[in-house]
Design a protein around this motif. Structure first.
Motif, short mmCIF file in Angstrom:
data_model
loop_
_atom_site.label_atom_id
_atom_site.label_comp_id
_atom_site.label_asym_id
_atom_site.label_seq_id
_atom_site.Cartn_x
_atom_site.Cartn_y
_atom_site.Cartn_z
N PHE A 157 0.82 -1.22 0.00
CA PHE A 157 0.00 0.00 0.00
C PHE A 157 0.85 1.27 0.00
O PHE A 157 0.46 2.28 -0.60
N ILE A 158 2.02 1.25 0.63
CA ILE A 158 2.88 2.44 0.63
C ILE A 158 3.41 2.71 -0.78
O ILE A 158 3.40 3.86 -1.25
N CYS A 159 3.82 1.66 -1.47
CA CYS A 159 4.28 1.83 -2.86
C CYS A 159 3.14 2.35 -3.73
O CYS A 159 3.34 3.25 -4.56
N LYS A 160 1.96 1.79 -3.56
CA LYS A 160 0.80 2.23 -4.37
C LYS A 160 0.46 3.69 -4.09
O LYS A 160 0.05 4.42 -5.00
N ASP A 161 0.62 4.12 -2.84
CA ASP A 161 0.38 5.53 -2.51
C ASP A 161 1.38 6.43 -3.20
O ASP A 161 1.01 7.45 -3.83
N LEU A 162 2.66 6.08 -3.11
CA LEU A 162 3.70 6.91 -3.74
C LEU A 162 3.54 6.93 -5.26
O LEU A 162 3.73 7.97 -5.90
N ILE A 163 3.19 5.79 -5.84
CA ILE A 163 2.96 5.72 -7.28
C ILE A 163 1.78 6.61 -7.67
O ILE A 163 1.81 7.30 -8.69
N ALA A 164 0.73 6.60 -6.83
CA ALA A 164 -0.45 7.42 -7.11
C ALA A 164 -0.10 8.90 -7.11
O ALA A 164 -0.56 9.66 -7.98
N TYR A 165 0.70 9.34 -6.18
CA TYR A 165 1.15 10.74 -6.16
C TYR A 165 1.89 11.09 -7.45
O TYR A 165 1.64 12.14 -8.07
N ILE A 166 2.81 10.21 -7.86
CA ILE A 166 3.61 10.47 -9.08
C ILE A 166 2.71 10.49 -10.32
O ILE A 166 2.82 11.39 -11.17
N LYS B 115 4.81 -5.82 -13.15
CA LYS B 115 3.47 -6.40 -13.00
C LYS B 115 3.18 -7.39 -14.12
O LYS B 115 2.66 -8.49 -13.89
N GLN B 116 3.52 -7.01 -15.35
CA GLN B 116 3.27 -7.89 -16.49
C GLN B 116 4.16 -9.13 -16.45
O GLN B 116 3.71 -10.24 -16.73
N ASN B 117 5.43 -8.96 -16.07
CA ASN B 117 6.34 -10.10 -15.99
C ASN B 117 5.91 -11.10 -14.93
O ASN B 117 5.96 -12.31 -15.15
N LEU B 118 5.48 -10.59 -13.77
CA LEU B 118 5.03 -11.49 -12.71
C LEU B 118 3.74 -12.19 -13.11
O LEU B 118 3.52 -13.35 -12.77
N GLY B 119 2.90 -11.49 -13.85
CA GLY B 119 1.66 -12.10 -14.32
C GLY B 119 1.91 -13.20 -15.32
O GLY B 119 1.16 -14.18 -15.39
N ASN B 120 2.99 -13.06 -16.10
CA ASN B 120 3.33 -14.07 -17.12
C ASN B 120 4.31 -15.12 -16.61
O ASN B 120 4.64 -16.05 -17.33
N ASN B 121 4.78 -14.95 -15.37
CA ASN B 121 5.80 -15.85 -14.83
C ASN B 121 5.22 -17.24 -14.60
O ASN B 121 4.29 -17.42 -13.83
N PHE C 168 10.59 5.06 -14.54
CA PHE C 168 10.33 4.27 -13.34
C PHE C 168 8.90 3.73 -13.36
O PHE C 168 8.65 2.56 -13.05
N LEU C 169 7.94 4.55 -13.76
CA LEU C 169 6.55 4.11 -13.83
C LEU C 169 6.37 3.00 -14.87
O LEU C 169 5.63 2.02 -14.64
N LEU C 170 7.06 3.12 -15.99
CA LEU C 170 7.00 2.08 -17.02
C LEU C 170 7.60 0.77 -16.50
O LEU C 170 7.08 -0.31 -16.79
N HIS C 171 8.68 0.89 -15.74
CA HIS C 171 9.31 -0.31 -15.17
C HIS C 171 8.35 -1.01 -14.20
O HIS C 171 8.23 -2.23 -14.23
N ILE C 172 7.68 -0.23 -13.36
CA ILE C 172 6.73 -0.81 -12.39
C ILE C 172 5.64 -1.58 -13.12
O ILE C 172 5.24 -2.68 -12.71
N GLU C 173 5.18 -1.05 -14.23
CA GLU C 173 4.15 -1.74 -15.02
C GLU C 173 4.73 -3.00 -15.65
O GLU C 173 4.04 -4.04 -15.72
N SER C 174 5.98 -2.95 -16.08
CA SER C 174 6.60 -4.13 -16.70
C SER C 174 6.80 -5.25 -15.67
O SER C 174 6.69 -6.43 -16.00
#
Length: 606
Positions: free
Chosen positions: A368-377, A509-515, A501-507
């Protein structure tokens, strides 16, 4: 039968009514159990239907069953299953309409209740609440006296909602399964007599993981029957689930007419690793005295790797793996908590190193802390991002009412969310002032570098105040949440811009989903997750004080912490890397004093 050494053969052919086999790491305990089954059937003429083989996971039960079938010529086979599957089998004879609640649904129920108490909750907090419910139900304490790890009011509400839901939907959980099985056997003497007659020989793997109720049921079933238990109190690492190593130490007091035998030969690890692990675990007091020997009469280097921080550590490990790509499929990296794998995943994705994350559901950036910081950015770059705005609106509290935030959420117009909020009816001057201030501050985020932007959110937008208030309200050591912030900052250091950095965070998510499960990638797992497994090349990361052992709690079971490290270092077949950092979570830390106890470095950490 498999080929057996002298001690294994003695265990297989033991004649005592009840026997405890204390099995050192890599000593062939599964081989002994399978051969014991075959010996009972072929030599003692025991009918397979009178043998019960209990393991602690379904996968282990299936593996043991398959190994038995490869050796056995019998048409009928013993019962192979977990404790819970055995209890289910017993209850089904009494009640054919048993429905077990799905674990995912338990998670959702608790999550829903906690959200009425808190604006944001973490996965750890939900698991903590679920563990509290389980511990209470098996504690024999009253609700008044029980002390949960979470807020008492939140716990009581979670417990009430959870139990009401199960009752209305005629569901039970695994704790109910155990409790109801025990009650049934105590009340129905005919049922108890039936199962005592049926289960003449009870073989139990991983006996050190048994809890109070399981021991009580085993005592009921074993009257005039035989218990053959295999385990190792030195590998008891589930105290938070109720397991107790003293059941291994006090076996002959619990089960009469008993004998204790030892499997002392470690066939897994090199000689120096066995000697090292012995030095460590011998410091524990709550254990059986034993001798553990190495079958392999050679040594391998035990590598002590010191890095600047978690990022440097991940870079070093990735370089070691890439220097011999053929070793990747035979390697594992283990850690105390799942969040510690975040930097490794970042580096591995960037460098194309294949990996297999054993905990499929874990993504550090979902904290949740990461999601909060990402939301601000995100909001800084896209002021029409309604979800991000609603997420951070009151973090910290800015007097923006939940009712107005819900009204904003219902608006179908796409526009600047700050302006849309200001245009709502009956907005107070206080809220208008706060919104304009927040809008001005958020717009500045995108002008900063990555590290500067995160620091700006934490300090200038007072997000750290929200973290402090959250930790106090939820009885969480604030340093735990600070470590998430520091890990997020550390992850951002690798990127040139906030957009990258935002693009990396999304990648990620996609990599873990395809793992997918693959034998070609390096294994990433918590130490708990690899218990019972072994690897040719093993890295244990973040071996720093306050992490291994974990010293941030008021209640510390140092012997269990030491057992956890013992389990970790004894997973290796050949090569071991023990890694620590000069700075961990942004704070200067000493290497774990467990490394010194192993005799590997001199350390003044304790």
């Amino acid at each position: 039968m498999y080929s057996l050494d002298t001690l294994q053969e003695k265990a297989v052919k033991c004649t005592s009514q009840n026997t405890l086999i204390i099995a050192a790491p890599g000593s062939g305990k599964t081989t002994v159990i399978i051969n014991r089954i075959i010996y009972l059937i072929k030599n003692l003429m025991v009918a397979p239907k009178n043998i019960v083989v209990i393991t602690f996971t379904r996968a282990a039960a299936e593996n043991m069953k398959n190994r038995y079938l490869k050796l056995s010529e019998e048409k009928s086979i013993p019962y192979f299953g977990t404790m819970h599957s055995l209890f289910y089998k017993i209850l089904r004879k009494y009640n054919s309409n048993i429905k077990i609640i799905d674990e995912a649904h338990i998670y959702r129920l608790v999550n829903k209740v906690l959200l009425t108490y808190l604006d944001t909750i973490s996965e750890e907090k939900i698991k903590e609440a679920i563990n509290d419910i389980s511990m209470y139900k098996t504690s024999n304490q009253s609700l008044e006296k029980f002390c949960p790890s979470i807020d008492k009011g939140a716990f009581l509400e979670c417990f009430k909602e959870y139990e009401d839901y199960k009752r209305k939907n005629e569901l039970i959980d695994f704790d109910d399964l155990q409790l109801q099985c025990k009650t049934l056997l105590l009340k129905d003497r005919a049922m108890l007599s039936y199962y005592r007659e049926k289960f003449k020989y009870i073989l139990i793997d991983e006996f050190q993981d048994s809890d109070d109720i399981q021991i009580e049921i085993l005592k009921l079933l074993s009257y005039n029957n035989s218990i053959f238990a295999v385990g190792d109190e030195d590998q008891s690492i589930y105290g938070f689930r109720g397991s107790k190593p003293q059941y291994m130490v006090e076996f002959n007091k619990i089960f009469k007419n008993s004998e204790v035998l030892f499997l002392e030969m470690n066939y897994r690890s090199p000689q120096n690793l066995v000697e090292t692990s012995n030095r460590l675990i011998s410091r524990n007091l709550n254990r059986n005295p034993k001798t553990i020997k190495a079958y392999k009469n050679y040594s391998r280097a035990i590598n002590i790797v010191s890095s600047g921080d978690e990022g440097d550590q991940a870079e070093t490990i990735s370089n070691i793996l890439l220097s011999n790509k053929d070793s990747i499929k035979d390697s594992a990296i283990i850690y105390r908590t799942n969040r510690e794998c975040s930097r490794l995943i970042d580096i591995f994705i960037k460098k194309g190193i294949p990996f297999n994350l054993l905990d499929k559901g874990y993504n550090f950036y979902e904290h949740f802390i990461c999601k909060d910081l990402i939301a601000y950015i995100k909001l800084s770059f896209e002021n029409r991002d309604k979800n991000s705005f609603i997420r951070i609106a009151n973090k910290p509290y800015r007097y923006l009412s939940k009712l107005n935030l819900e009204r904003l959420n219902q608006i179908n117009i796409k526009g600047n969310v700050f302006d849309l909020f200001c245009d709502l009816d009956k907005i107070s001057m206080t809220q208008l002032k706060e919104i304009k201030k927040l809008k001005k501050s958020v717009n500045k985020i995108k002008k900063h570098s990555i590290i500067s932007a995160i620091r700006y959110i934490i300090k200038n937008l007072s997000y750290y105040r929200y973290v402090e208030e959250y930790s106090l309200k939820n009885k969480i050591d604030h340093t735990v949440l600070e470590s998430i912030i520091e890990a997020f900052i550390s992850a951002g250091k690798e990127f040139i811009s906030l957009e990258e950095f935002l693009l990396h965070i999304e990648s990620v998510k996609q990599n873990l989903g395809n793992n997918k499960d693959t034998k070609s990638g390096v294994i990433l797992s918590s130490i708990h997750g690899v218990k019972g497994m072994e690897f040719k090349n093993l890295f244990i990361i973040n071996c720093n004080c306050d992490n291994i052992p974990y010293l941030k709690s008021d209640i510390i079971n140092i012997e269990e912490e030491r057992r956890l490290f013992y389990v970790a270092i004894t997973r290796t077949i050949e090569n071991l890397w023990i890694c620590y950092n000069e700075f961990y979570n942004g704070v200067k830390k000493k290497p774990s004093f467990f490394i010194e106890e192993c005799g590997l470095i001199e350390n003044d950490a304790n």
